[in-house]
Design a protein around this motif. Structure first.
Motif, PDB file in Angstrom:
ATOM      1  N   GLY A 122       1.075  -1.420  -0.499  1.00 46.99           N
ATOM      2  CA  GLY A 122       0.028   0.401   0.186  1.00 46.99           C
ATOM      3  C   GLY A 122       0.593   1.192  -0.073  1.00 46.99           C
ATOM      4  N   PHE A 123       0.362   3.071  -0.072  1.00 49.47           N
ATOM      5  CA  PHE A 123       0.563   3.767   0.160  1.00 49.47           C
ATOM      6  C   PHE A 123       1.354   4.507   1.614  1.00 49.47           C
ATOM      7  CE2 PHE A 123       1.942   8.094  -0.713  1.00 49.47           C
ATOM      8  CZ  PHE A 123       3.363   8.331  -2.087  1.00 49.47           C
ATOM      9  N   ASN A 124       1.756   4.268   2.514  1.00 49.74           N
ATOM     10  CA  ASN A 124       1.915   4.141   3.827  1.00 49.74           C
ATOM     11  C   ASN A 124       0.938   3.391   4.694  1.00 49.74           C
ATOM     12  OD1 ASN A 124       2.366   5.986   6.035  1.00 49.74           O
ATOM     13  ND2 ASN A 124       0.390   7.522   6.366  1.00 49.74           N
ATOM     14  N   SER A 125       1.207   2.667   4.128  1.00 47.87           N
ATOM     15  CA  SER A 125       0.656   1.080   4.521  1.00 47.87           C
ATOM     16  C   SER A 125       1.068   0.760   5.859  1.00 47.87           C
ATOM     17  CB  SER A 125       0.789   0.002   3.500  1.00 47.87           C
ATOM     18  OG  SER A 125       1.660   0.110   3.015  1.00 47.87           O
ATOM     19  N   ASN A 126       2.156   1.083   6.682  1.00 44.74           N
ATOM     20  CA  ASN A 126       2.805   0.483   7.399  1.00 44.74           C
ATOM     21  C   ASN A 126       2.402   0.755   8.928  1.00 44.74           C
ATOM     22  OD1 ASN A 126       4.143  -1.877   5.912  1.00 44.74           O
ATOM     23  ND2 ASN A 126       6.209  -1.176   5.524  1.00 44.74           N
ATOM     24  N   VAL A 145       4.972  -4.658   1.971  1.00 41.14           N
ATOM     25  CA  VAL A 145       5.590  -3.102   0.790  1.00 41.14           C
ATOM     26  C   VAL A 145       4.961  -2.413   1.079  1.00 41.14           C
ATOM     27  CG1 VAL A 145       6.185  -2.638  -0.491  1.00 41.14           C
ATOM     28  CG2 VAL A 145       6.446  -5.356  -0.944  1.00 41.14           C
ATOM     29  N   ASP A 146       5.227  -0.993   1.431  1.00 46.40           N
ATOM     30  CA  ASP A 146       4.783   0.826   1.825  1.00 46.40           C
ATOM     31  C   ASP A 146       5.836   1.199   0.845  1.00 46.40           C
ATOM     32  OD1 ASP A 146       4.153   2.976   1.894  1.00 46.40           O
ATOM     33  OD2 ASP A 146       3.942   2.649   4.312  1.00 46.40           O
ATOM     34  N   ALA A 147       5.013   1.419  -0.378  1.00 46.16           N
ATOM     35  CA  ALA A 147       5.629   2.558  -2.034  1.00 46.16           C
ATOM     36  C   ALA A 147       5.535   3.205  -1.323  1.00 46.16           C
ATOM     37  CB  ALA A 147       4.551   2.704  -2.755  1.00 46.16           C
ATOM     38  N   GLN A 148       5.566   4.216  -0.252  1.00 47.20           N
ATOM     39  CA  GLN A 148       5.453   5.363   0.504  1.00 47.20           C
ATOM     40  C   GLN A 148       6.894   5.579   0.728  1.00 47.20           C
ATOM     41  OE1 GLN A 148       4.559   7.216   3.772  1.00 47.20           O
ATOM     42  NE2 GLN A 148       2.769   8.707   2.597  1.00 47.20           N
ATOM     43  N   ARG A 149       7.468   4.238   1.574  1.00 45.75           N
ATOM     44  CA  ARG A 149       8.647   4.350   1.958  1.00 45.75           C
ATOM     45  C   ARG A 149       9.678   4.441   0.911  1.00 45.75           C
ATOM     46  NH1 ARG A 149      10.185   2.269   6.964  1.00 45.75           N
ATOM     47  NH2 ARG A 149      12.107   3.082   6.281  1.00 45.75           N
ATOM     48  N   ILE A 150       9.475   3.856   0.181  1.00 43.53           N
ATOM     49  CA  ILE A 150      10.186   4.131  -1.367  1.00 43.53           C
ATOM     50  C   ILE A 150      10.642   5.268  -2.358  1.00 43.53           C
ATOM     51  CG2 ILE A 150      10.867   2.727  -3.872  1.00 43.53           C
ATOM     52  CD1 ILE A 150       8.952   0.129  -2.558  1.00 43.53           C
ATOM     53  N   HIS A 165       9.711   8.236  -0.833  1.00 46.60           N
ATOM     54  CA  HIS A 165      10.442   9.383  -0.362  1.00 46.60           C
ATOM     55  C   HIS A 165      12.097   9.058  -0.281  1.00 46.60           C
ATOM     56  CE1 HIS A 165       6.378  10.570   2.776  1.00 46.60           C
ATOM     57  NE2 HIS A 165       6.182  11.164   1.305  1.00 46.60           N
ATOM     58  N   MET A 166      12.505   7.656   0.213  1.00 47.80           N
ATOM     59  CA  MET A 166      13.698   7.657   0.352  1.00 47.80           C
ATOM     60  C   MET A 166      14.774   7.792  -1.247  1.00 47.80           C
ATOM     61  SD  MET A 166      16.040   3.278  -0.095  1.00 47.80           S
ATOM     62  CE  MET A 166      15.028   3.974   1.500  1.00 47.80           C
ATOM     63  N   MET A 167      13.279   7.564  -2.289  1.00 49.31           N
ATOM     64  CA  MET A 167      14.228   8.278  -3.639  1.00 49.31           C
ATOM     65  C   MET A 167      13.622   9.375  -4.229  1.00 49.31           C
ATOM     66  SD  MET A 167      15.485   5.481  -3.804  1.00 49.31           S
ATOM     67  CE  MET A 167      16.187   5.628  -5.202  1.00 49.31           C
ATOM     68  N   GLU A 168      12.471  10.000  -3.933  1.00 51.51           N
ATOM     69  CA  GLU A 168      11.562  11.162  -4.251  1.00 51.51           C
ATOM     70  C   GLU A 168      10.912  11.952  -3.678  1.00 51.51           C
ATOM     71  OE1 GLU A 168      12.495  12.971  -6.973  1.00 51.51           O
ATOM     72  OE2 GLU A 168      13.801  10.487  -8.156  1.00 51.51           O
ATOM     73  N   PRO A 169      10.589  12.262  -2.401  1.00 52.29           N
ATOM     74  CA  PRO A 169      10.059  12.122  -1.453  1.00 52.29           C
ATOM     75  C   PRO A 169       8.891  13.437  -1.881  1.00 52.29           C
ATOM     76  CG  PRO A 169      12.281  12.803  -0.908  1.00 52.29           C
ATOM     77  CD  PRO A 169      12.670  12.851  -2.169  1.00 52.29           C
ATOM     78  N   ARG A 170       8.094  12.883  -1.167  1.00 50.38           N
ATOM     79  CA  ARG A 170       6.644  13.403  -2.284  1.00 50.38           C
ATOM     80  C   ARG A 170       5.068  12.628  -1.425  1.00 50.38           C
ATOM     81  NH1 ARG A 170       8.486  16.043  -7.629  1.00 50.38           N
ATOM     82  NH2 ARG A 170       9.782  16.892  -7.545  1.00 50.38           N
ATOM     83  N   ASN A 171       3.781  13.108  -2.168  1.00 53.99           N
ATOM     84  CA  ASN A 171       2.654  12.710  -1.759  1.00 53.99           C
ATOM     85  C   ASN A 171       2.008  11.563  -3.233  1.00 53.99           C
ATOM     86  OD1 ASN A 171       1.521  14.213  -3.905  1.00 53.99           O
ATOM     87  ND2 ASN A 171       0.676  15.771  -2.642  1.00 53.99           N
ATOM     88  N   LEU A 172       1.354  11.072  -3.014  1.00 62.52           N
ATOM     89  CA  LEU A 172       0.725   9.721  -3.706  1.00 62.52           C
ATOM     90  C   LEU A 172       0.544  11.082  -4.813  1.00 62.52           C
ATOM     91  CD1 LEU A 172      -0.220   7.772  -5.060  1.00 62.52           C
ATOM     92  CD2 LEU A 172      -2.637   7.645  -3.579  1.00 62.52           C
ATOM     93  N   GLN A 199       4.886  -0.698  -9.590  1.00 66.01           N
ATOM     94  CA  GLN A 199       5.522  -0.445 -10.608  1.00 66.01           C
ATOM     95  C   GLN A 199       6.513   0.521 -10.923  1.00 66.01           C
ATOM     96  OE1 GLN A 199       3.374  -3.575 -13.146  1.00 66.01           O
ATOM     97  NE2 GLN A 199       1.618  -2.212 -11.751  1.00 66.01           N
ATOM     98  N   GLY A 200       6.207   1.700 -11.357  1.00 60.51           N
ATOM     99  CA  GLY A 200       6.916   2.790 -11.872  1.00 60.51           C
ATOM    100  C   GLY A 200       8.622   2.715 -10.915  1.00 60.51           C
ATOM    101  N   GLN A 201       8.263   2.503  -9.831  1.00 59.86           N
ATOM    102  CA  GLN A 201       9.309   2.935  -8.504  1.00 59.86           C
ATOM    103  C   GLN A 201      10.258   1.447  -9.238  1.00 59.86           C
ATOM    104  OE1 GLN A 201       7.479   2.309  -5.095  1.00 59.86           O
ATOM    105  NE2 GLN A 201       7.723   4.561  -4.617  1.00 59.86           N
TER     106      GLN A 201
END
Length: 273
Positions: free
Chosen positions: A97-101, A127-132, A134-141, A171-173
């Protein structure tokens, strides 16, 4: 089956999900809508979206965000009414999810615990896509969707729209960052992003003990508190030296999952004496 295909390399189903809720308190608030996109190892997907009667009024400030009002859910099933079917649909799935953890998984676990339906997370990757992101390109959904997918996220804060967007963002990440090297906080060069759920789990969720993040593993792999006056202290040491802290947490407004994990640590300590 949905016509939404994917390129993720999966050994087992990966269930992307998003919740709309009455608020942001894991203890007090309830789910009003859940959407799940189950990505299967064969490349196919299944999508299920369901509105839920939270059995409490939906605050106006929450309704203004997700567009779901009391009238919209008054005839919908309660979480207890769908819990067993939902658990069966998620059986054998890793979760994403996104911010799921930090929010969606703790909230979902709390709802299952509240109605007494078993939902075991021990053998699931998360798997939290937001963590990836924010690590690589910090912003929102919305920004992530624009950046990775080249699309504008319409109907944001609709559970299904957000879930599908998160599915496409991950998938884009992977497409953008697999094989890309970064330098971590210790100056080491790594390639953190891999098209592998186990690796993504280790990257986004491996240090959490409870899903609310009140306890985490430190650099030595020790269980430590992650809040308040005992922040950074070993849980076992605090429970031994200040037994009243355990009682305070068990009586306090902490998620059931946090209390369960804390109890497991305490019991383990008693058996090791």
């Amino acid at each position: 089956m949905s016509d939404l295909m994917h390129t993720l390399q999966l050994k087992k189903p990966l269930a992307f999900f998003d919740l709309e809720t009455t608020g942001v308190s894991i203890v007090r608030d309830r789910i009003v809508e859940i959407s799940v996109v189950k990505a299967l190892p064969n490349g196919e997907t299944e999508i299920r979206t369901r509105r839920i009667n939270p059995e409490m009024p939906i605050p106006l400030e929450s309704s203004l965000i997700h567009g779901i009002y009391d009238e919209d859910v008054k005839d919908c099933p309660t979480f207890k009414g769908i819990a067993k079917n939902l658990a069966a649909f998620l059986e054998g799935c890793d979760l994403a999810g996104f911010n799921s953890n930090r929010f969606d998984i703790p909230m979902l676990v709390e709802e299952f615990l509240r109605v007494g339906v078993e939902f075991d997370l021990k053998n699931r990757r998360t798997v939290d896509a937001q963590r990836i992101y924010h690590m690589m390109e910090p912003r929102n959904l919305s920004a992530a969707y624009k950046y990775y997918c080249g699309k504008t996220l319409l109907d944001a804060h609709s559970a299904e729209a957000d879930t599908i967007a998160t599915f496409e963002v991950l998938q884009g990440q992977i497409a953008k960052y697999e094989g890309v090297k970064i330098t971590d906080a210790h100056g080491n060069e790594t390639e953190p992003i891999k098209n592998d759920v186990a690796a993504l789990h280790e990257l986004t969720a491996s240090n959490l003990i409870d899903f609310a993040g009140r306890m985490v593993y430190n650099d030595k792999g020790e269980e430590v508190f992650n809040f308040g006056k005992h922040n950074g202290k070993r849980v076992a040491d605090v429970l031994k030296n200040e037994p009243s802290f355990f009682d305070w947490m068990m009586k306090g407004e902490f998620p059931l999952d946090t209390k369960r994990k804390l109890t497991e640590i305490k019991l383990r300590g008693l058996t090791q004496r």
